[in-house]
Design a protein around this motif. Structure first.
Motif, PDB file in Angstrom:
ATOM      1  N   GLY A 130       0.780  -1.225   0.000  1.00 31.87           N
ATOM      2  CA  GLY A 130       0.000   0.000   0.000  1.00 31.87           C
ATOM      3  C   GLY A 130       0.808   1.269   0.000  1.00 31.87           C
ATOM      4  O   GLY A 130       0.243   2.345   0.139  1.00 31.87           O
ATOM      5  N   GLY A 131       2.110   1.188  -0.111  1.00 35.15           N
ATOM      6  CA  GLY A 131       2.932   2.381  -0.133  1.00 35.15           C
ATOM      7  C   GLY A 131       4.251   2.103  -0.811  1.00 35.15           C
ATOM      8  O   GLY A 131       4.490   0.988  -1.292  1.00 35.15           O
ATOM      9  N   THR A 132       5.107   3.107  -0.858  1.00 34.67           N
ATOM     10  CA  THR A 132       6.431   2.929  -1.441  1.00 34.67           C
ATOM     11  C   THR A 132       7.376   2.519  -0.330  1.00 34.67           C
ATOM     12  O   THR A 132       7.865   3.355   0.442  1.00 34.67           O
ATOM     13  N   PHE A 133       7.618   1.224  -0.242  1.00 36.31           N
ATOM     14  CA  PHE A 133       8.363   0.655   0.882  1.00 36.31           C
ATOM     15  C   PHE A 133       9.713   1.333   1.063  1.00 36.31           C
ATOM     16  O   PHE A 133      10.120   1.641   2.185  1.00 36.31           O
ATOM     17  N   SER A 134      10.398   1.596  -0.028  1.00 38.19           N
ATOM     18  CA  SER A 134      11.740   2.161   0.062  1.00 38.19           C
ATOM     19  C   SER A 134      11.737   3.606   0.543  1.00 38.19           C
ATOM     20  O   SER A 134      12.802   4.176   0.778  1.00 38.19           O
ATOM     21  N   SER A 135      10.568   4.192   0.711  1.00 38.16           N
ATOM     22  CA  SER A 135      10.470   5.550   1.225  1.00 38.16           C
ATOM     23  C   SER A 135      10.498   5.602   2.747  1.00 38.16           C
ATOM     24  O   SER A 135      10.530   6.693   3.322  1.00 38.16           O
ATOM     25  N   TYR A 136      10.454   4.451   3.363  1.00 40.60           N
ATOM     26  CA  TYR A 136      10.324   4.394   4.814  1.00 40.60           C
ATOM     27  C   TYR A 136      11.515   3.718   5.468  1.00 40.60           C
ATOM     28  O   TYR A 136      12.020   2.707   4.986  1.00 40.60           O
ATOM     29  N   ALA A 137      11.919   4.269   6.598  1.00 44.59           N
ATOM     30  CA  ALA A 137      12.752   3.523   7.514  1.00 44.59           C
ATOM     31  C   ALA A 137      11.844   2.524   8.231  1.00 44.59           C
ATOM     32  O   ALA A 137      10.648   2.774   8.378  1.00 44.59           O
ATOM     33  N   MET A 138      12.406   1.424   8.656  1.00 46.17           N
ATOM     34  CA  MET A 138      11.606   0.376   9.288  1.00 46.17           C
ATOM     35  C   MET A 138      12.178   0.048  10.653  1.00 46.17           C
ATOM     36  O   MET A 138      13.381   0.200  10.904  1.00 46.17           O
TER      37      MET A 138
END
Length: 124
Positions: free
Chosen positions: A26-34
């Motif tokens: 549902g989002g751009t995974f690489s845009s987030y720190a995890m």
């Protein structure tokens, strides 16, 4: 809106290993720190590990440093937590979280999206 689903929890004896996975959609995974957090019964949620958007930097709580490893595969939209040398005090519900602070954070309040959690139980 990012959806996170954890898997891989279970019951393991002390000294054993588990690998948790967290699949994002549902989002751009690489845009987030995890990050990974955990909450034991009767205790507050605590930081475990975090990784920047690129995977170039990682952060760990002192209690898991040297035993746990966080990693991510941006092509698979998945973050992992490899847990070795598990101890009974590692028993908790483990939560995956995504943060818009791409350089990483260890603060729960900086994380925007959370999974439902997966139970890890370590027997002595």
């Amino acid at each position: 809106q990012v959806q996170l689903v954890e898997s891989g929890g279970g019951l393991v004896q002390a000294g054993g290993s588990l690998r948790l996975s967290c699949a994002a959609s549902g989002g751009t995974f690489s845009s987030y720190a995890m990050g990974w957090f955990r909450q034991a019964p009767g205790k507050e949620r605590e930081f475990v590990a975090a990784i920047t958007w690129s995977g170039g930097s990682t952060y760990y709580a002192d209690s898991v440093k040297g035993r746990f490893t966080i990693s991510r595969d941006n092509a698979k939209n998945t973050v992992y937590l490899q847990m070795n040398s598990l101890k009974p005090e590692d028993t908790a519900v483990y939560y995956c979280a995504a943060s818009g602070y791409t350089t990483g954070s260890v603060v729960a309040g900086d994380f925007d999206y959370w999974g439902q959690g997966t139970q890890v139980t370590v027997s002595s």
